[in-house]
Write an enzyme that holds these catalytic residues in place. Structure first.
Site, PDB file in Angstrom:
ATOM      1  N   CYS A  78      75.613  -9.481  22.203  1.00  0.00           N
ATOM      2  CA  CYS A  78      75.322 -10.715  22.931  1.00  0.00           C
ATOM      3  C   CYS A  78      74.660 -11.750  22.008  1.00  0.00           C
ATOM      4  O   CYS A  78      75.320 -12.223  21.098  1.00  0.00           O
ATOM      5  CB  CYS A  78      74.518 -10.401  24.188  1.00  0.00           C
ATOM      6  SG  CYS A  78      74.693 -11.681  25.430  1.00  0.00           S
ATOM      7  N   HIS A 169      76.133  -6.402  26.836  1.00  0.00           N
ATOM      8  CA  HIS A 169      75.006  -5.515  26.567  1.00  0.00           C
ATOM      9  C   HIS A 169      75.456  -4.072  26.789  1.00  0.00           C
ATOM     10  O   HIS A 169      75.502  -3.615  27.936  1.00  0.00           O
ATOM     11  CB  HIS A 169      73.859  -5.807  27.540  1.00  0.00           C
ATOM     12  CG  HIS A 169      73.147  -7.091  27.276  1.00  0.00           C
ATOM     13  ND1 HIS A 169      71.959  -7.159  26.598  1.00  0.00           N
ATOM     14  CD2 HIS A 169      73.471  -8.363  27.589  1.00  0.00           C
ATOM     15  CE1 HIS A 169      71.564  -8.416  26.515  1.00  0.00           C
ATOM     16  NE2 HIS A 169      72.465  -9.171  27.109  1.00  0.00           N
ATOM     17  N   GLU A 171      73.746  -1.577  25.941  1.00  0.00           N
ATOM     18  CA  GLU A 171      72.526  -0.766  26.020  1.00  0.00           C
ATOM     19  C   GLU A 171      71.925  -0.772  27.428  1.00  0.00           C
ATOM     20  O   GLU A 171      70.967  -0.076  27.683  1.00  0.00           O
ATOM     21  CB  GLU A 171      71.495  -1.277  24.984  1.00  0.00           C
ATOM     22  CG  GLU A 171      70.719  -2.530  25.361  1.00  0.00           C
ATOM     23  CD  GLU A 171      71.538  -3.833  25.331  1.00  0.00           C
ATOM     24  OE1 GLU A 171      72.762  -3.781  25.123  1.00  0.00           O
ATOM     25  OE2 GLU A 171      70.931  -4.886  25.560  1.00  0.00           O
TER      26      GLU A 171
HETATM   27  N1  GLN Z   1      72.731 -16.972  26.213  1.00  0.00           N
HETATM   28  C1  GLN Z   1      72.097 -16.302  25.135  1.00  0.00           C
HETATM   29  C2  GLN Z   1      72.220 -17.088  23.831  1.00  0.00           C
HETATM   30  O1  GLN Z   1      72.900 -18.037  23.777  1.00  0.00           O
HETATM   31  C3  GLN Z   1      72.653 -14.909  24.947  1.00  0.00           C
HETATM   32  C4  GLN Z   1      72.382 -14.083  26.179  1.00  0.00           C
HETATM   33  C5  GLN Z   1      72.168 -12.638  25.934  1.00  0.00           C
HETATM   34  O2  GLN Z   1      71.911 -12.178  24.821  1.00  0.00           O
HETATM   35  N2  GLN Z   1      72.203 -11.899  27.016  1.00  0.00           N
HETATM   36  O3  GLN Z   1      71.625 -16.710  22.875  1.00  0.00           O
END
Ligand code: GLN
Length: 191
Positions: A78, A169, A171
């Protein structure tokens, strides 16, 4: 296998738990000196702008470039995926610029801000449970980047040699097979 989790901000404890379930030894990484003992490093989800700022503040940028240059595996999830990307849509500066891809942040829009799904990931038997939270998407990849999974035709898991990244994610579920896959990459790299 000692696997570090960059512990500046984000979902650190959950990754450490998944590493343990997958049979690795997790290390919460707060200082660059700790990188030396690792066989691989995970950059967790969280807020990429915050992780990026703290990486610069604690001098992780050069240290992580050295780490990657030693062919040590890295896995960005992410926000961690955004941190690894060479290009971020609508943003002038990217962070580590290690993977030849363009990402778009918060790419699923308001309606699909957070959801769970089962994904087929190349190299993993049966589907993987994935949690998406304000997730990024990969909008373009260079020739070295392999696409390991898509969700509704959008790229969500990629690998470039020893670098792995996913939009979701892995995890936050009981499914630790993405971590097992990463541990295999670390074993291979160690030889
Ligand atoms: N929206 C976040 C970003 O731009 C990422 C979101 C996440 O890691 N769950 O960094």
């Amino acid at each position: 296998m000692k696997i570090g989790v960059l512990a500046l901000q984000g979902a650190v404890a959950e990754h450490m738990k998944s590493i343990t379930l997958a049979g690795g030894e997790p290390v919460a990484v707060k200082r660059t000196e700790q990188l030396q003992e690792l066989d691989g490093l995970i950059i967790p989800g969280g807020e990429s702008t915050v992780i990026g700022r703290l990486m610069r503040k604690y001098e992780f940028v050069d240290a992580l470039h050295d780490f990657a240059a030693q062919r040590k595996p890295m896995f960005g999830t992410c926000a961690g995926m955004i941190v690894l990307a060479e290009r971020i849509e609508g943003q002038e500066e990217a962070h580590l610029k290690l993977m030849d891809m363009t990402v778009a942040r918060n790419a699923f829009g308001r309606q699909r801000e957070s959801f769970e799904t089962d994904l087929s990931v190349q190299g993993i038997d049966e589907t993987v449970r994935a949690v998406f939270i304000r997730a990024p998407l990969v909008t373009a990849v260079g020739p070295e980047v392999e696409v390991l999974s898509t969700y509704k035709d959008e790229i969500v898991t990629v690998r470039q040699e020893h670098l792995l990244a996913c939009s979701y994610h892995p995890e936050l579920t009981h499914d630790y097979r993405m971590h097992s896959y990463f541990l295999d990459m670390a074993r291979e790299a160690r030889g």
